[in-house]
Design an enzyme around this catalytic site. Structure first.
Site, short mmCIF file in Angstrom:
data_model
loop_
_atom_site.label_atom_id
_atom_site.label_comp_id
_atom_site.label_asym_id
_atom_site.label_seq_id
_atom_site.Cartn_x
_atom_site.Cartn_y
_atom_site.Cartn_z
N HIS A 69 -11.10 1.20 4.48
CA HIS A 69 -10.06 0.33 3.96
C HIS A 69 -10.69 -0.67 3.00
CE1 HIS A 69 -6.41 -1.97 3.73
NE2 HIS A 69 -6.98 -3.04 4.25
N ASN B 34 0.86 -1.19 0.00
CA ASN B 34 0.00 0.00 0.00
C ASN B 34 0.89 1.23 0.00
OD1 ASN B 34 -1.86 2.06 0.52
ND2 ASN B 34 -3.13 0.73 1.79
N ASP C 273 -5.34 -8.67 1.57
CA ASP C 273 -5.40 -7.42 2.33
C ASP C 273 -4.04 -6.72 2.20
OD1 ASP C 273 -5.81 -5.35 4.05
OD2 ASP C 273 -6.57 -6.56 5.70
N CYS D 114 -5.20 0.94 -1.30
CA CYS D 114 -5.77 -0.39 -1.02
C CYS D 114 -6.89 -0.71 -2.01
CB CYS D 114 -6.26 -0.48 0.41
SG CYS D 114 -7.30 0.90 0.94
#
Length: 1219
Positions: free
Chosen positions: A500, A253, A517, A258
């Site tokens: 997020h 990131n 993630d 993201c």
């Protein structure tokens, strides 16, 4: 160690932050004990207990159950150790340790071993506290010190430790926790299990006895081990290796990327898309501006790297800067633009139409008459489908809402050609769905009550397997089932302002879901991928909690903050065509080769860094690099090895000698080491870098030489001098003497400004005595340049030791030369030049007239006086003398008119001000091939700029127009006007109020080749006209050039040509001038364009049928949109026909057709009668009102009060783009 200690033991935490963190963490944990104080560990930090008193965890039962006794193990487990939902129990056991002689125990005691889940466990006790005044109690894995747990061993354990009075089991205290035990974290528990004074001395509550009675007590451990289907249950992710655990890696990131990472992972695991990207030919253009190459590179790294991959090169290729990196953008828009760019790059390649075949479906917009056989329809392609979440419970509900049919009847009947007004059905139906179906869930909507965009957290379900056939038209080809399998769920956690993004993806058709993630990849359960992302209310809130804290807004909410916003489905019958294996053979050969080279280079750099303490960095220049150099000083200390004039960097062992290094360089040049010596480069006060003195001690180590002669620079900068003078077989060097000596030889470097070639290059170096006249340098120059053979013979005569030194025997020759040098006082840049270009010197020797200058520093180029001595001219070792041939006034004028330089000082000024400017066309389809760079001076005028660009493009300079470039979106910012007194730097860096424009690039311009000259263009007026091609719902803007003194008829003709409109259509059109989203006036064809401002808002539309066929008595009214207040107008205003006696309820049906707004959006509109006056008060209209009767004033307007969605959605600034 307890939870508070473990989570707050941060060395870098400030005291105030630590206190706040303690309070916050304790609030989250609560005081989950029964009848005692102390700290404990729980893992569910999301659930918050807002109460300040002790919270008792009890089952949801209104009837209070009696407290169980500590020796009733089954009852105790049921009461104090509630199973964690959705987790499967592997094994559980309880074990009691009888402790005697408490005060005689050692500082640290371990209980007997017991087994659970096939592994040994035991209780660890610190009877007098682990550095605290509490008894400390832990559970630890029971392997002995000489035996290690199996490799990779771990256990997910929920455990409770109970300390109880063996004589009275009703006296006890307990603490519970859950932990992932492994070899590194083999014990877990409670440092402050119980206050020693309360345990040993004070009676327990109202029992009249202590917990530890007669120095004896029992401790029972309730241990429950859970199965771990994902491998990451309660994982702390310290040293977690995604590649090792899952075989896949994540994306780093960059700040707020993201959302980009989740989309890229989704596209990467759509294997057919990845292969199509690999098929784009990029072997001849692998650079940072090429987004196709950058995406190929990213995919290949995801395929082969062991660690998380950076997206920096990709975002650089997009043209993004810091603002885009730290601003979350719309994923659907990003996906659409990325697809468009890749499709452009695939044209004419093996991958052409690959994306369309994969992602494009077809839908039909139709109006079908009910009573006659007539249908008007249009079939369009779609890349994704946007579905409403609000008001729908599941995916099928959204599709039913999407294809809902609107009935057109009554006053809203449809005019069918050949059938007149007819009742009809209007709607959308799907003709086909693509192989890969992207569904965008509209989780963000404008809330009219809050006047802001809000996230819709309502529960919205979607299945793993979904049938799309109910939403296809009857004529659709259904020979192959439209059954879809869920491939990806892209999730947003948080709200509109903070959040997020991450994704759940299923890389193989029959495999598991994984959570991507950012840089972490973990296996996920089906529940985590689906159910947990439906949104909606939290279930089973316990312990009196009022909600769950949103980790991004720090506010409590009863609704889940994490929910799906994009779904990816793949047609089951095409799974093998989409999710096939992508092998090394499918990747372009140049891609793997280039990346392997990058990895090898990284490894080399890493190795160099490890060995850096053994080596010295040395930058070396020589005469060859000097002769190739064009610029200030002797070189540019830039280390680009592809540029011949740049220094060559060497890593030299500190222990090697100067002589060793000279031998190495001599071998490279195929010469004897004795012919070379080093001069030390020093930084002068005027910020130049010049040779200062030679290194004469060849036996010195390089480290010692650097210590003795080096400057403060980290690198050792050297000039390598070569001598071709020999005496008795030995190399002869000019003697180095103190500068105070008049006989000391001075090292002088020579540069030549070639007027014809417009080049300034190094020539070489010479030695002269300080007592020599400046004029005496001319024969040396002539010899080096080959301008005089006789002078060359004369200079080379005499002793070999004086080959490069002027002796007194040459003074007569030098005196003749001095008379022929141009007097500096008579010359100035860009002024008169001597008409004499050649003069006779000595024995009929012909030498050109020369002008000499000293290059003192970048901004100081001074003429030299020929009769002055070098000492008087303050010449010292390392100084630079520049010379040029003199030219006539006529030649100088011709050079200047063509944008060239006739004087060395002018050229030096150009070097000082030169910049590289990137030029891009205003409208291109392949920008990578259309962009070019030019090196220009900041002082370049507009006409010179146009001439140079025209020369590069081979077009007429008079037909070029330029625009500045917006630094954020790389789009045209402002047209550059031709002004004679404006230079390039003023164009690129305009000052407003003394401050430069930070929103404008200072290294780029956009060019446009016009159909007419800029001069002719200045006689035109540019008007922007927005064509409303479908009522007022669809807009298309055109720039129309009309004569400044022309009429609106010219505007119509220009619009017809630009928009390619037929004659019959243009004849039924009108143009409205709009001010502040209200109609100002209608423009007739005869009206002049003179009063129309260039920034005026103009709308062109076809006159509607009801207005064109208006009946006698009908009247028109101007309508406009506004948001809550009439002074907040927005949207496209329009003209509307009012009919006498018509109820407003019926009028609204016609308004629905006129505006193109339908369904729920139309129902939200509030209609009011508004006067044009700025402070008028809107009068609401009811269904029974007759609008025709209410409009009695000429300035009455119909106002449509509804949300300005453009304003609400525009808060994020500029739209996302990909270069």
């Amino acid at each position: 160690m307890d939870a508070v200690s473990r989570n707050l033991d941060q060395e870098n935490m400030e005291p105030d932050d630590r206190e706040g963190a303690v309070a916050d963490l304790k609030t989250q944990l609560g005081d989950m004990q029964i009848g005692g104080g102390g700290d404990m560990l729980i893992d569910d930090y999301d659930i918050v207990d807002e109460k300040q008193d002790v919270a008792i965890i009890t089952p949801d039962d209104s009837v209070e159950e009696p407290e169980p006794l500590a020796d009733d193990y089954a009852a105790m487990r049921a009461r104090i150790q509630i199973p964690t939902p959705d987790l499967e129990i592997d094994s559980e056991v309880e074990h009691t340790w009888n402790i005697e002689n408490w005060r005689s125990l050692e500082k640290k005691v371990r209980g007997p071993r017991f087994e659970c889940g096939g592994h040994p466990w035991r209780i660890l006790l610190f009877p007098f506290g682990n550095n605290v005044d509490h008894a400390s109690l832990y559970l630890e894995q029971g392997h002995e010190e000489d035996e290690k747990p199996p490799d990779g061993w771990y256990a997910c354990v929920q455990f409770t430790l109970v300390m109880w009075n063996k004589n009275d089991p009703s006296i006890y205290l307990h603490h519970s926790a859950q932990h992932r035990f492994n070899a590194e974290e083999s014990d877990w528990g409670f440092t402050r299990f119980g206050d020693l004074r309360k345990l040993l001395v004070a009676p327990w509550e109202d029992k009249g006895r202590t917990v530890i009675e007669n120095e004896a007590v029992n401790v029972t451990a309730y241990v429950r081990i859970y199965k771990d289907p994902t491998g990451v249950l309660w994982h702390n992710f310290i040293n977690y290796d995604s590649k090792k655990e899952t075989g896949m890696v994540g994306l780093k990131n960059q700040g707020a990327t993201c959302y980009l990472n989740s989309l890229l992972q989704s596209l990467y695991f759509t294997n057919a898309f990845r292969k199509a990207i690999y098929q784009i030919p990029t072997d001849h253009e692998p650079d940072k501006r090429n987004s196709a190459w950058a995406l190929q590179r990213l995919f290949y790294l995801l395929q082969t790297d062991k660690d998380a991959v950076s997206t920096q090169e990709l975002t650089v290729s997009f043209g993004w800067e810091t603002k885009q990196i730290f601003e979350q953008q719309d994923v659907q828009e990003l996906s659409r633009i990325l697809m468009e760019r890749m499709e452009e790059r695939m044209k004419g390649t093996a991958a052409e139409n690959a994306l369309a075949n994969m992602f494009v479906g077809k839908m039909k917009t139709y109006i079908s008459c009910i009573n006659v056989d007539y249908e008007s329809s249009r079939i369009e392609d779609f890349w994704d489908v946007q579905l409403n979440v609000s008001g729908n419970k599941c995916l099928d509900d959204s599709f039913k809402d999407y294809i809902q049919v609107e009935t057109m009847d009554g006053e809203n009947k449809y005019f069918a050609e050949g059938h007149g007004l007819q009742d009809a059905k209007k709607g959308v139906i799907f003709e086909s769905f693509p192989q890969v179906l992207h569904l965008q869930l509209k989780r963000f909507e404008y809330d009219i009550n809050r006047d802001a965009m809000m996230k819709v957290n309502d529960r919205y379900e979607f299945p793993e397997i979904w049938d799309a056939s109910p939403y296809l038209s009857e004529s659709a080809d259904k020979s192959e089932p439209y059954i879809y399998q869920l491939h990806g769920v892209l999730v947003h956690s948080g709200d509109f302002n903070a959040g997020h993004y991450y994704a759940f993806l299923k890389p193989t058709a029959d495999g598991h879901f994984y959570r991507f993630d950012d840089d972490r990849v973990t296996r996920a359960t089906l529940k985590e991928a689906l159910d947990d992302n439906f949104g909606g209310d939290y279930a089973n809130l316990t312990n009196g909690n009022t909600g769950v804290r949103n980790p991004y807004t720090r506010t409590l909410s009863t609704k889940r903050s994490m929910s799906a916003y994009m779904l990816v489905y793949i047609r089951q019958s095409r799974l093998k065509d989409i999710l096939f294996d992508v092998t090394e053979a499918d990747t372009p050969e140049h891609l793997s080769r280039r990346l392997n080279e990058e990895r090898a280079e990284k490894e080399r750099i890493r190795k160099e860094q490890l060995e850096a303490h053994l080596y010295l960095t040395v930058d070396v220049i020589d005469d060859e690099s000097f002769r190739a150099y064009e610029g200030f000083d002797l070189t540019s200390w830039d280390l680009d090895p592809s540029i011949q004039s740049n220094p060559r960097r060497h890593r030299v062992l500190k222990t090697s000698t100067v002589d060793d290094f000279l031998k190495l360089l001599a071998r490279e040049r195929d010469a004897s080491p004795e012919q070379f010596r080093f001069w030390v480069m020093v930084n002068r006060q005027n910020k130049t870098v010049r040779p200062d003195q030679p290194i004469t001690e060849r036996s010195l180590t390089m480290e010692a030489a650097f210590s003795k002669h080096g400057s403060r620079e980290k690198t050792f900068r050297l000039w390598l001098e070569k001598s071709d003078s020999f005496e008795n077989g030995r190399v002869v060097w000019p003697e180095f003497a103190p500068q105070a000596s008049s006989t000391a030889p001075i090292l002088i470097f020579l540069k030549y400004f070639d007027v014809d070639m417009q080049q300034l290059t190094g020539v070489g170096h010479v030695y002269m005595k300080k007592s020599s006249k400046v004029a005496e340098i001319v024969p040396l120059i002539a010899n080096i340049m080959g301008w005089s053979q006789s002078s060359s013979r004369n200079i080379s005569s005499g002793k070999s030791s004086e080959n490069t030194l002027l002796s007194s025997s040459r003074s007569n020759f030098s005196n003749n030369i001095s008379d022929k040098l141009l007097s500096p006082s008579a010359r100035s840049p860009s002024s008169e030049k001597s008409s004499s270009t050649h003069t006779l010197v000595g024995d009929s020797t012909s030498l050109p007239s020369l002008a000499l200058y000293e290059e003192i520093k970048h901004s100081m180029i001074e003429p030299m006086k020929p009769k002055s001595t070098l000492a008087q001219a303050e010449i010292q070792d390392g100084d630079i003398v520049c010379f040029q041939k003199a030219i006539s006034d006529k030649e100088a004028s011709a050079l200047q008119s063509s944008g060239h330089y006739s004087d060395a000082r002018d050229f030096y000024d150009y070097l000082l001000n030169r910049i590289t400017v990137s030029f891009s066309p205003k409208s291109v389809t392949d920008i990578d091939k259309e962009v070019f760079n030019l090196v220009l001076s900041r002082k370049t005028t507009y006409d010179q700029l146009a001439a140079k660009v025209a020369d590069h493009l081979n077009v007429s300079a008079s037909h070029l127009r330029f625009a500045t470039v917006h630094s954020t979106n790389q789009r045209p910012k402002q047209t550059v006007k031709r002004q004679l007194n404006t230079n390039l730097w003023q164009i690129l860096r305009p000052n407003y109020g003394g401050y430069p424009n930070s929103n404008q690039r200072d290294d780029a311009l956009i060019y446009e080749v016009l159909e007419m000259s800029v001069t002719e263009l200045e006689t035109k007026k540019n008007l922007k006209v927005t064509l409303l091609s479908e009522g007022i719902a669809k807009e298309e803007t055109f720039d129309i050039l009309v004569p400044k003194n022309g009429s609106v008829a010219d505007l119509f003709r220009g619009l017809q040509k630009k928009a390619n409109l037929p004659d019959d259509l243009i004849g039924r059109m009108r143009i409205l001038e709009v001010s502040q989203s209200k109609i100002h006036r209608e423009l007739t064809e005869e009206a002049s364009v003179v009063p129309i401002q260039e920034f005026a808002t103009l709308y062109a539309e076809v006159i509607p049928d009801d207005e064109d066929n208006a009946e006698e008595g009908d009247r028109a009214i101007y309508c406009f949109h506004y948001d809550k207040e009439p002074n907040k107008p927005h949207g496209v205003p329009f003209k509307f026909v009012l009919k006498p006696g018509e109820r407003f309820e019926d009028t609204k049906e016609r308004l629905k057709t006129r505006t193109g707004i339908k369904g729920k959006q139309f129902e939200k509109i509030r209609f009011c009668l508004v006067q044009r006056s700025k402070f008028s008060i809107p009068v609401a209209l009811e269904n029974d009102d007759i609008l025709f009767d209410k409009t009695i004033n000429a300035d009455d307007l119909l106002g449509l009060d509804h949300v300005n969605k453009n304003r609400a959605g525009g808060a994020k600034g500029d739209s996302i783009f990909i270069r």
